[in-house]
Design a protein around this motif. Structure first.
Motif, PDB file in Angstrom:
ATOM      1  N   LYS A  53     104.533 -71.844  84.185  1.00  0.00           N
ATOM      2  CA  LYS A  53     106.292 -71.991  84.032  1.00  0.00           C
ATOM      3  C   LYS A  53     106.161 -71.776  85.693  1.00  0.00           C
ATOM      4  CE  LYS A  53     110.178 -70.474  81.915  1.00  0.00           C
ATOM      5  NZ  LYS A  53     110.225 -69.907  81.049  1.00  0.00           N
ATOM      6  N   PRO A  63     111.931 -66.372  91.805  1.00  0.00           N
ATOM      7  CA  PRO A  63     111.134 -67.264  91.140  1.00  0.00           C
ATOM      8  C   PRO A  63     110.293 -66.722  89.765  1.00  0.00           C
ATOM      9  CG  PRO A  63     110.695 -68.334  92.968  1.00  0.00           C
ATOM     10  CD  PRO A  63     111.921 -66.760  93.223  1.00  0.00           C
ATOM     11  N   ASP A 116     112.049 -64.382  87.578  1.00  0.00           N
ATOM     12  CA  ASP A 116     112.995 -65.697  86.228  1.00  0.00           C
ATOM     13  C   ASP A 116     112.186 -65.990  85.265  1.00  0.00           C
ATOM     14  OD1 ASP A 116     115.164 -65.948  88.031  1.00  0.00           O
ATOM     15  OD2 ASP A 116     114.735 -67.907  88.948  1.00  0.00           O
ATOM     16  N   VAL A 117     110.414 -65.924  85.723  1.00  0.00           N
ATOM     17  CA  VAL A 117     109.500 -66.573  83.960  1.00  0.00           C
ATOM     18  C   VAL A 117     109.126 -64.934  83.636  1.00  0.00           C
ATOM     19  CG1 VAL A 117     109.269 -68.869  85.876  1.00  0.00           C
ATOM     20  CG2 VAL A 117     107.837 -66.364  86.854  1.00  0.00           C
ATOM     21  N   LYS A 128     116.792 -68.015  95.238  1.00  0.00           N
ATOM     22  CA  LYS A 128     116.414 -67.800  93.727  1.00  0.00           C
ATOM     23  C   LYS A 128     115.670 -66.377  93.818  1.00  0.00           C
ATOM     24  CE  LYS A 128     117.226 -72.403  93.086  1.00  0.00           C
ATOM     25  NZ  LYS A 128     117.750 -72.161  92.682  1.00  0.00           N
ATOM     26  N   ASP A 143     105.041 -74.688  88.255  1.00  0.00           N
ATOM     27  CA  ASP A 143     106.736 -76.318  87.205  1.00  0.00           C
ATOM     28  C   ASP A 143     107.997 -75.700  88.158  1.00  0.00           C
ATOM     29  OD1 ASP A 143     104.382 -76.982  86.278  1.00  0.00           O
ATOM     30  OD2 ASP A 143     105.253 -75.761  84.118  1.00  0.00           O
ATOM     31  N   GLN A 144     108.450 -74.165  87.972  1.00  0.00           N
ATOM     32  CA  GLN A 144     109.280 -74.050  89.086  1.00  0.00           C
ATOM     33  C   GLN A 144     109.460 -74.130  90.323  1.00  0.00           C
ATOM     34  OE1 GLN A 144     112.254 -70.420  89.471  1.00  0.00           O
ATOM     35  NE2 GLN A 144     111.995 -70.761  87.633  1.00  0.00           N
TER      36      GLN A 144
END
Length: 284
Positions: free
Chosen positions: A22, A159, A162-163, A157, A25-26
């Motif tokens: 994931k 990441p 976020d995941v 950001k 992908d991000q």
């Protein structure tokens, strides 16, 4: 019982692998990215993942060298960038020149991150990178992390956060990917050694740096020298406290030469952000 533990372990590995996919992908969706790179466990893993997702030509690691960042960490960050194969830019910053920072308020990290991002965002724009990313992680949620507000305000950001990747997962994935920082001790800027409300000065930062460097050279892995005016409160991993005591005479002599009047051992041992334990008292 063994089969249950094995199944649980497999489930955790699967969840970890899913988070990593994931993450990739991000990152692919970012196009080109500048990574705020300190050379710590999290930012190194993020840099490695960003290069895997985007390619070497689309990632730039930027390290901010300042009074609060030891020379040994900058040297390691430079070597790590080479090891990973990333383009690497070192810039000069000064937290002590940020209005409000030296007074050491409880939101000190907000000023620091805002200043950092104020340098990284123009670099990204000038060089054709679409985003700035940094290594905040899932463990940071719910903790005292005022720097996150600066990231939100500037569109930077996170990441890994976020995941939902945790420190333990990042270490394990780093080991699997051959990233040498997988077992590197945690590090935070030197200002985090000085209690909120006690003014931060270059002299104090240099004193802390010298004291920690001395202890690291003695072979201690996880070290913090928390400065309380003229008192040095030493934190090491609990399993190294006996070793610390065995070196006590040498340590006291050295730290007094550095400028401390009193030297003591924290019997709780190292814990991240131990000075945040005073926050509730400070807010009363």
């Amino acid at each position: 019982m063994g089969e249950v533990q094995l199944d649980y372990s497999k489930q955790l590995k699967m969840e970890q692998s899913q988070k990593y996919e994931k993450l990739l992908d991000q990152l692919r969706g970012l196009g080109r990215a500048v990574v705020a790179f300190s050379g710590g466990v999290d930012s190194t893993f993020l840099l490695k993942a960003a290069i895997e997702a985007l390619g070497y030509d689309h990632v730039l690691a930027v390290t901010a060298d300042s009074e609060t960042y030891p020379a040994r960490e900058l040297e390691q960050a430079t070597e790590l960038a080479k090891e990973i194969g990333s383009s690497h830019l070192v810039i000069e910053t000064s937290e002590l020149n940020i209005p409000g920072y030296a007074e050491n308020p409880t939101n000190r990290c907000y000023f620091c991150k805002r200043e950092l991002f104020s340098h990284l965002i123009p670099i990204a724009k000038e060089r054709g990178y679409h985003h700035v990313i940094f290594g905040a992680i899932a463990d940071d949620l719910g903790e005292h992390r005022p720097g996150m507000q600066a990231a939100i305000e500037n569109g930077v950001k996170a990441p890994l956060q976020d995941v939902g990747l945790t420190k333990a997962e990042i270490r394990d994935l780093s080991r699997q990917l051959g990233v040498s920082t997988w077992d590197k001790p945690s590090f935070a800027c030197l200002s985090s050694r000085i209690p909120y409300g006690e003014a931060i000065t270059l002299e104090k930062l240099n004193r802390v740096d010298a004291a920690e460097s001395f202890l690291l050279n003695l072979g201690f892995r996880q070290v913090r020298v928390r400065q309380h005016e003229q008192l040095a409160r030493i934190e090491v991993s609990p399993n190294e406290i006996v070793k610390l005591v065995s070196y006590s005479e040498m340590i006291v002599e050295k730290l007094k030469r550095i400028g401390y009047t009193y030297v003591c051992i924290d019997l709780q041992g190292y814990r991240s952000g131990s000075l945040n334990e005073t926050l509730e008292t400070l807010s009363v």
